[in-house]
Design a protein around this motif. Structure first.
Motif, mmCIF file in Angstrom:
data_model
loop_
_atom_site.group_PDB
_atom_site.id
_atom_site.type_symbol
_atom_site.label_atom_id
_atom_site.label_comp_id
_atom_site.label_asym_id
_atom_site.label_seq_id
_atom_site.Cartn_x
_atom_site.Cartn_y
_atom_site.Cartn_z
ATOM 1 N N TRP A 1 -5.979 13.940 7.106
ATOM 2 C CA TRP A 1 -6.634 13.459 5.890
ATOM 3 C C TRP A 1 -8.142 13.339 6.049
ATOM 4 O O TRP A 1 -8.819 12.854 5.135
ATOM 5 C CB TRP A 1 -6.022 12.134 5.445
ATOM 6 C CG TRP A 1 -4.717 12.382 4.766
ATOM 7 C CD1 TRP A 1 -3.466 12.227 5.283
ATOM 8 C CD2 TRP A 1 -4.542 12.914 3.449
ATOM 9 N NE1 TRP A 1 -2.519 12.622 4.378
ATOM 10 C CE2 TRP A 1 -3.155 13.047 3.235
ATOM 11 C CE3 TRP A 1 -5.408 13.287 2.435
ATOM 12 C CZ2 TRP A 1 -2.627 13.537 2.047
ATOM 13 C CZ3 TRP A 1 -4.888 13.778 1.244
ATOM 14 C CH2 TRP A 1 -3.510 13.896 1.061
ATOM 15 N N THR A 2 -8.687 13.779 7.171
ATOM 16 C CA THR A 2 -10.144 13.795 7.329
ATOM 17 C C THR A 2 -10.631 15.152 6.851
ATOM 18 O O THR A 2 -11.039 16.012 7.619
ATOM 19 C CB THR A 2 -10.530 13.538 8.798
ATOM 20 O OG1 THR A 2 -9.788 12.426 9.292
ATOM 21 C CG2 THR A 2 -12.015 13.224 8.926
ATOM 22 N N THR A 3 -10.559 15.358 5.528
ATOM 23 C CA THR A 3 -10.738 16.687 4.940
ATOM 24 C C THR A 3 -11.773 16.737 3.830
ATOM 25 O O THR A 3 -11.978 17.794 3.232
ATOM 26 C CB THR A 3 -9.394 17.187 4.377
ATOM 27 O OG1 THR A 3 -8.891 16.217 3.439
ATOM 28 C CG2 THR A 3 -8.371 17.398 5.485
ATOM 29 N N GLN B 1 -10.535 9.527 -0.400
ATOM 30 C CA GLN B 1 -9.335 9.383 -1.236
ATOM 31 C C GLN B 1 -8.618 8.061 -0.986
ATOM 32 O O GLN B 1 -7.562 7.811 -1.527
ATOM 33 C CB GLN B 1 -8.342 10.517 -0.946
ATOM 34 C CG GLN B 1 -8.903 11.911 -1.109
ATOM 35 C CD GLN B 1 -9.147 12.549 0.254
ATOM 36 O OE1 GLN B 1 -9.683 11.927 1.163
ATOM 37 N NE2 GLN B 1 -8.763 13.801 0.397
ATOM 38 N N TRP B 2 -9.167 7.219 -0.119
ATOM 39 C CA TRP B 2 -8.530 5.980 0.320
ATOM 40 C C TRP B 2 -7.247 6.256 1.108
ATOM 41 O O TRP B 2 -6.259 5.530 1.003
ATOM 42 C CB TRP B 2 -8.277 5.008 -0.843
ATOM 43 C CG TRP B 2 -9.530 4.288 -1.245
ATOM 44 C CD1 TRP B 2 -10.342 4.596 -2.286
ATOM 45 C CD2 TRP B 2 -10.132 3.170 -0.583
ATOM 46 N NE1 TRP B 2 -11.420 3.733 -2.319
ATOM 47 C CE2 TRP B 2 -11.312 2.847 -1.290
ATOM 48 C CE3 TRP B 2 -9.808 2.411 0.540
ATOM 49 C CZ2 TRP B 2 -12.161 1.797 -0.916
ATOM 50 C CZ3 TRP B 2 -10.643 1.369 0.914
ATOM 51 C CH2 TRP B 2 -11.796 1.071 0.184
ATOM 52 N N ALA B 3 -7.262 7.307 1.897
ATOM 53 C CA ALA B 3 -6.206 7.555 2.873
ATOM 54 C C ALA B 3 -6.661 6.987 4.212
ATOM 55 O O ALA B 3 -7.828 7.142 4.589
ATOM 56 C CB ALA B 3 -5.944 9.056 3.017
ATOM 57 N N PRO B 4 -5.794 6.308 4.966
ATOM 58 C CA PRO B 4 -6.193 5.785 6.277
ATOM 59 C C PRO B 4 -6.443 6.926 7.253
ATOM 60 O O PRO B 4 -5.621 7.815 7.406
ATOM 61 C CB PRO B 4 -4.988 4.934 6.701
ATOM 62 C CG PRO B 4 -3.845 5.444 5.890
ATOM 63 C CD PRO B 4 -4.413 5.958 4.607
ATOM 64 N N VAL B 5 -7.605 6.923 7.911
ATOM 65 C CA VAL B 5 -7.991 8.051 8.767
ATOM 66 C C VAL B 5 -8.472 7.628 10.148
ATOM 67 O O VAL B 5 -8.933 8.460 10.925
ATOM 68 C CB VAL B 5 -9.096 8.899 8.092
ATOM 69 C CG1 VAL B 5 -8.554 9.619 6.871
ATOM 70 C CG2 VAL B 5 -10.313 8.045 7.728
ATOM 71 N N GLY B 6 -8.387 6.356 10.486
ATOM 72 C CA GLY B 6 -8.941 5.889 11.746
ATOM 73 C C GLY B 6 -7.994 6.015 12.920
ATOM 74 O O GLY B 6 -6.810 5.692 12.812
ATOM 75 N N TYR C 1 0.858 -1.185 0.000
ATOM 76 C CA TYR C 1 0.000 0.000 0.000
ATOM 77 C C TYR C 1 0.887 1.226 0.000
ATOM 78 O O TYR C 1 1.807 1.345 0.816
ATOM 79 C CB TYR C 1 -0.908 0.021 1.224
ATOM 80 C CG TYR C 1 -1.691 1.310 1.371
ATOM 81 C CD1 TYR C 1 -2.880 1.508 0.684
ATOM 82 C CD2 TYR C 1 -1.232 2.333 2.198
ATOM 83 C CE1 TYR C 1 -3.592 2.684 0.806
ATOM 84 C CE2 TYR C 1 -1.934 3.515 2.327
ATOM 85 C CZ TYR C 1 -3.117 3.688 1.639
ATOM 86 O OH TYR C 1 -3.818 4.854 1.755
ATOM 87 N N THR C 2 0.620 2.138 -0.929
ATOM 88 C CA THR C 2 1.367 3.394 -1.002
ATOM 89 C C THR C 2 0.386 4.525 -1.246
ATOM 90 O O THR C 2 -0.530 4.391 -2.064
ATOM 91 C CB THR C 2 2.396 3.362 -2.149
ATOM 92 O OG1 THR C 2 3.325 2.302 -1.931
ATOM 93 C CG2 THR C 2 3.156 4.674 -2.232
ATOM 94 N N PHE C 3 0.553 5.635 -0.542
ATOM 95 C CA PHE C 3 -0.307 6.801 -0.712
ATOM 96 C C PHE C 3 0.597 8.006 -0.944
ATOM 97 O O PHE C 3 1.364 8.384 -0.068
ATOM 98 C CB PHE C 3 -1.168 7.005 0.531
ATOM 99 C CG PHE C 3 -2.218 8.074 0.369
ATOM 100 C CD1 PHE C 3 -3.365 7.825 -0.356
ATOM 101 C CD2 PHE C 3 -2.057 9.320 0.943
ATOM 102 C CE1 PHE C 3 -4.343 8.794 -0.506
ATOM 103 C CE2 PHE C 3 -3.023 10.297 0.802
ATOM 104 C CZ PHE C 3 -4.169 10.038 0.075
#
Length: 417
Positions: free
Chosen positions: A316-318, A264-269, A110-112
């Motif tokens: 990234w919760t934007t 955007q499929w960015a991890p935000v949890g 996984y790469t962002f």
């Protein structure tokens, strides 16, 4: 934990034209969008917002695709598959991207990578060439950093899956969410929830509304859901397993994981998101996660400005829209074999907070365009009985498009030995 990605055809890339209705969010189906990266920058195929499938490079070969961003806008690329990636100027002389990989501990597959439209805490440095660049190149190369067999199929030319998003420049960003609003929250567990079959496909998740759902989990198989979250709102999610009252005890120890992703499929949890289920024990355990409030200005949050959710997740919760939950059961010890017997569980989802107006975006004419009312921001698909296939978020007449589509990806979480 580490992520291993195998197999996969991705679904259709969707791009709304200028005549599309404001605030529209639809779930069209379509054929997979395959793209062949070039070996020359000048021949690079254009990637529009959407999802793509391609083949990983081999050896030292570099391959390229082109991305156009609005002046001052942002670009993100989430790549599922083991590969080195960066975003450069069109001539390849300057690297513009930063990387945000914050799943848990260490991971592969996984790469962002992203280029922000303005210098902020999320991307604290940008060269002058990158600030002004509107024509960008996504460069990928085989990832030779891991010698494990889990990534060998990808580094030797296996499949890659990419989700590309483009966001225009934002004016009047406002203030980020205060630290006091980023503490841990939990999703209530209700025993009378409906039964739902969760999708096992990353880009074709089951659409759900807040509540509790009786679900079955299969070791080694994904369980993927999505829920809409508006501006100013927060998402909390948890998984109870084995579900109380089921009298089910797993035949081996298992690790239960839940991970939250942004549109955007960015991890935000926030939170650990994992729990150990003991062999031959029917005792219910709960793994949970939660987000910061959705706020475009969260990209300016620095370390020390965030609460329990954590800085990388809060930054990234934007973006309002679909938020994704990926649940996985795996062996508690790397390499251990597990049965494929279904394990009864409960998925709990909560969206808290009152919707607020979103930010103002600058359209192609350079004039600010206000975001739509939060209640209209991301409509459609709330009560899908099956797996939704895509989401498109469009803000008024501006160029904001965030598109994700249907496909098949196997994402296996395992503990590193």
């Amino acid at each position: 934990m580490r992520f291993r990605v195998t197999a996969a055809a991705l679904g259709a890339a969707i791009l709304l034209g200028a005549s599309a209705p404001a605030y529209a969010a639809t779930d069209p189906a379509g054929a997979p969008s395959e793209v062949r990266f070039s070996t020359a920058r000048g021949d690079a195929p254009k990637l529009h917002p959407g999802v793509y499938g391609t083949t990983a490079p081999t050896g030292d070969t570099e391959r390229y695709a082109a991305i156009t961003r609005p002046r001052g806008g942002a670009v993100t690329v989430a790549i599922f598959g083991s590969v080195d990636a960066k975003i450069t100027t069109s001539d390849g002389n300057t690297t513009c991207s930063s990387s945000s990989v914050s799943l848990s501990n260490s991971e592969t597959g996984y790469t962002f990578v992203y280029v922000d439209g303005a210098q902020d805490e999320r991307q604290s440095y940008q060269s002058d060439d990158c600030k002004s660049a509107t024509d960008l190149i996504l460069q990928i190369k085989a990832d030779d950093s891991s010698s494990s067999s889990s990534s060998s199929s990808t580094t030797s030319g296996g499949p890659l899956q990419l989700a590309v998003t483009v966001e225009p420049r934002i004016e009047h960003l406002g203030s980020p969410s205060p630290k006091s609003e980023q503490d841990e929250i939990k999703a209530p567990s209700k025993s009378n929830g409906a039964s739902r079959a969760l999708s096992d496909q990353l880009f074709a998740p089951t659409s759900l509304t807040p509540g509790s759902y009786r679900v079955d989990l299969v070791p080694g198989q994904l369980a993927v859901a999505r829920v809409r979250v508006g501006w100013g709102q927060r998402l909390a999610a948890s998984v109870d397993a084995p579900r109380n009252g089921s009298n089910f005890a797993p035949a081996e120890s298992l690790e239960l994981n839940i991970t939250a992703f942004s549109p955007q499929w960015a991890p935000v949890g926030g939170g650990s998101g994992s729990q150990l289920l003991s062999k031959d024990s029917a005792t219910e355990e709960t793994a949970g996660t939660y987000t910061a409030p959705v706020n475009a200005a969260n990209r300016t949050l620095g370390y020390g400005d965030t609460g329990d959710v954590g800085t990388n997740s809060a930054q990234w919760t934007t973006v309002a829209g679909w938020y994704y939950l990926v649940v996985q059961l795996g062996a508690s010890d790397a390499g251990a074999k597990v049965s494929t017997t279904k394990l009864p569980a409960r998925l709990n989802l909560a969206v808290t907070g009152s919707p607020t107006p979103g930010p103002s975006y600058v359209g192609t004419d350079g004039k600010a365009v206000a975001a739509p009312p939060a209640t209209e921001l991301s409509r459609g698909g709330h009560n899908d009985s099956g797996s939704g296939s895509a989401t498109v978020l469009r803000v008024a007449g501006s160029a904001l498009v965030i598109a994700l589509a249907a496909g098949v990806v196997a994402l296996l979480l395992r503990r590193r030995a």
